[in-house]
Design a protein around this motif. Structure first.
Motif, PDB file in Angstrom:
ATOM      1  N   ASP A   1       0.856  -1.257   0.038  1.00 16.98           N
ATOM      2  CA  ASP A   1      -0.092   0.131   0.009  1.00 16.98           C
ATOM      3  C   ASP A   1       0.916   1.311  -0.009  1.00 16.98           C
ATOM      4  OD1 ASP A   1      -2.215  -1.358   0.072  1.00 16.98           O
ATOM      5  OD2 ASP A   1      -2.570  -1.543   2.201  1.00 16.98           O
ATOM      6  N   THR A   2       2.009   1.367   0.804  1.00 17.49           N
ATOM      7  CA  THR A   2       2.608   2.357   0.868  1.00 17.49           C
ATOM      8  C   THR A   2       4.088   2.317   0.130  1.00 17.49           C
ATOM      9  OG1 THR A   2       4.300   1.421   2.558  1.00 17.49           O
ATOM     10  CG2 THR A   2       2.196   2.878   3.225  1.00 17.49           C
ATOM     11  N   LYS A   3       4.227   1.111  -0.681  1.00 16.66           N
ATOM     12  CA  LYS A   3       5.317   1.054  -1.514  1.00 16.66           C
ATOM     13  C   LYS A   3       6.771   0.954  -0.958  1.00 16.66           C
ATOM     14  CE  LYS A   3       4.007   4.419  -4.196  1.00 16.66           C
ATOM     15  NZ  LYS A   3       2.842   4.757  -3.558  1.00 16.66           N
TER      16      LYS A   3
ATOM     17  N   THR B   1       3.444   6.576 -10.552  1.00 15.78           N
ATOM     18  CA  THR B   1       2.210   5.620 -10.227  1.00 15.78           C
ATOM     19  C   THR B   1       2.828   4.264  -9.912  1.00 15.78           C
ATOM     20  OG1 THR B   1       2.333   4.830 -12.324  1.00 15.78           O
ATOM     21  CG2 THR B   1       0.930   6.840 -12.171  1.00 15.78           C
ATOM     22  N   SER B   2       2.077   3.513  -9.156  1.00 22.34           N
ATOM     23  CA  SER B   2       2.502   2.193  -8.879  1.00 22.34           C
ATOM     24  C   SER B   2       1.702   1.215  -9.383  1.00 22.34           C
ATOM     25  CB  SER B   2       2.458   2.174  -7.433  1.00 22.34           C
ATOM     26  OG  SER B   2       1.146   2.324  -6.915  1.00 22.34           O
TER      27      SER B   2
ATOM     28  N   GLY C   1       2.914  -2.414  -5.734  1.00 24.40           N
ATOM     29  CA  GLY C   1       3.372  -1.454  -4.956  1.00 24.40           C
ATOM     30  C   GLY C   1       4.623  -0.735  -5.294  1.00 24.40           C
ATOM     31  N   GLN C   2       5.403  -1.285  -6.483  1.00 30.82           N
ATOM     32  CA  GLN C   2       6.542  -1.057  -6.775  1.00 30.82           C
ATOM     33  C   GLN C   2       6.388   0.249  -7.873  1.00 30.82           C
ATOM     34  OE1 GLN C   2       6.743  -4.708  -7.217  1.00 30.82           O
ATOM     35  NE2 GLN C   2       8.513  -5.108  -6.093  1.00 30.82           N
ATOM     36  N   ILE C   3       7.364   1.003  -8.077  1.00 31.34           N
ATOM     37  CA  ILE C   3       7.151   2.259  -8.996  1.00 31.34           C
ATOM     38  C   ILE C   3       7.171   1.994 -10.380  1.00 31.34           C
ATOM     39  CG2 ILE C   3       8.563   3.971 -10.030  1.00 31.34           C
ATOM     40  CD1 ILE C   3       9.881   4.520  -7.257  1.00 31.34           C
ATOM     41  N   GLU C   4       6.259   2.283 -11.094  1.00 32.64           N
ATOM     42  CA  GLU C   4       5.958   2.286 -12.616  1.00 32.64           C
ATOM     43  C   GLU C   4       6.024   3.245 -13.110  1.00 32.64           C
ATOM     44  OE1 GLU C   4       2.118   0.467 -13.166  1.00 32.64           O
ATOM     45  OE2 GLU C   4       2.953  -1.546 -13.785  1.00 32.64           O
ATOM     46  N   ASN C   5       6.211   3.427 -14.752  1.00 32.59           N
ATOM     47  CA  ASN C   5       6.166   4.534 -15.364  1.00 32.59           C
ATOM     48  C   ASN C   5       4.719   5.052 -15.946  1.00 32.59           C
ATOM     49  OD1 ASN C   5       6.302   2.037 -17.092  1.00 32.59           O
ATOM     50  ND2 ASN C   5       6.076   3.409 -19.006  1.00 32.59           N
TER      51      ASN C   5
END
Length: 344
Positions: free
Chosen positions: A163-165, A255-256, A260-264
């Motif tokens: 949820d918080t990445k 965005t995620s 929960g990981q960073i996406e483009n």
């Protein structure tokens, strides 16, 4: 240019299509494209035989004339084909999708990390033995799994909060389990790993993937983990792809994904794509530029094309990913991809 993409026709359009969707037919069931083309050629001239999807068990047979496709459909649908070992085929008409809707993804797959020329990326084959692999799988299967939408996970040391990445550094789960002690010792003593061996790894995520399940493109959150990431592949192989994007609004529009990981975001411009084959018992080291600036992901395939060889994924793949939890803001050299430096 990639292969054509086909779809089921709209109602009323199917009978005029020269293309047939043929199930129970393809490399996964022991039939080569040449064999399939030869069997269907008795009905008319063949333009090509294509994979209908990643299963390897469904193909598109494309005729030059619609009448040829109609004849093949009437003769073979639901009936055994003597030219294909008596295999019963399930056939539907199919249409070619408009070219503008096709996205081609043809990325050569490397067997060695050095072939990718991504700074900080290394692959060590046979990092553990087959017996050690069995012991590791038995150890995690004796522990409780947590189910996500498409895979199961276990967390040790610290739990990654989707949820918080990030990780809650105040919620320490304890030391990493004893069954990975030999792995950590090997990492710290390996001369090939050099400077990365000094990192005290204190977080472990175990992922279990079923056939066809991959991982969305992402960069592990900079503020969550520091230094190098080690990922050990067990039980089954896969292809991992790496992407690097240009900067600009990348961080501001961060965005995620569901993990929960960073996406483009869609506004990113793709700069480079590279792929590598990860065999069982191999250790992947992601450090430096590879860790901080390149997205990595696992395509959602059941069959991978490696150097022209179709490799079916096994009944499961399990990965052990070791990381070091960060206690302060990230000060990396890639601020355009860094959530710690996004407001600067």
């Amino acid at each position: 240019m990639g292969l054509p993409r086909f779809a089921r026709p709209k109602e009323g359009d199917g009978e005029s299509s020269p293309n047939l969707y043929v199930a129970n037919c393809g490399p996964a069931v022991g039939l080569s494209y040449d064999t399939i083309a030869s069997a269907f050629s008795s009905f008319g001239e063949i333009k090509g035989v294509y994979a209908a999807d990643e299963s390897g068990a469904r193909v598109i047979v494309s005729f030059l004339e619609s009448g040829s496709a109609d004849s093949a459909f009437k003769a073979l649908n639901g009936r055994p084909c003597p030219h294909l070992g008596g295999r019963s085929l399930h056939i539907r008409h199919s249409v070619l999708q408009p070219q503008s809707s096709i996205v081609h993804h043809t990325v050569p797959v490397a067997l060695m990390a050095s072939d990718l020329n991504i700074p900080g990326l290394y692959l060590f084959h046979d990092f553990i033995t087959a017996e050690e692999e069995k012991e590791l799988l038995l150890a995690v299967d004796n522990r409780p799994w947590k189910s996500l939408s498409k895979r199961r996970v276990q967390h040790y040391g610290y739990e990654f909060c989707y949820d918080t990445k990030n990780v809650d550094t105040k919620q320490h789960l304890g030391a990493l389990p004893s069954f990975v002690s030999s792995i950590l010792k090997r990492v710290s003593s390996s001369p090939d790993i050099n400077d990365h061996a000094n990192l005290v790894l204190d977080q472990l995520t175990v992922n279990e993937y079923q056939p066809g399940v991959g991982l969305s493109p992402h960069i592990d959150t900079h503020s969550a983990f520091e230094g190098s990431i080690f990922s050990l592949s067990l039980a089954g192989p896969c292809i991992m792809e790496f992407r690097r994007y240009t900067s600009g609004s990348w961080v501001r529009n961060i965005t995620s994904n569901t993990d929960g990981q960073i996406e483009n975001p869609d506004s990113c411009t793709e700069l480079s794509r590279k792929a590598i084959y990860l065999p069982p018992r191999s250790m992947l080291l992601i450090s430096g530029e590879a860790r901080y600036a390149w997205q990595h992901y696992i395509p959602h395939h059941k069959i991978d094309n490696v150097k022209g060889t179709m490799i079916r994924r096994s009944s499961r793949r399990v990965s052990f990913t070791f990381r070091k939890v960060r206690t302060g803001p990230c000060q990396c050299e890639f601020p355009q991809y860094c959530d710690s430096q996004s407001d600067r």
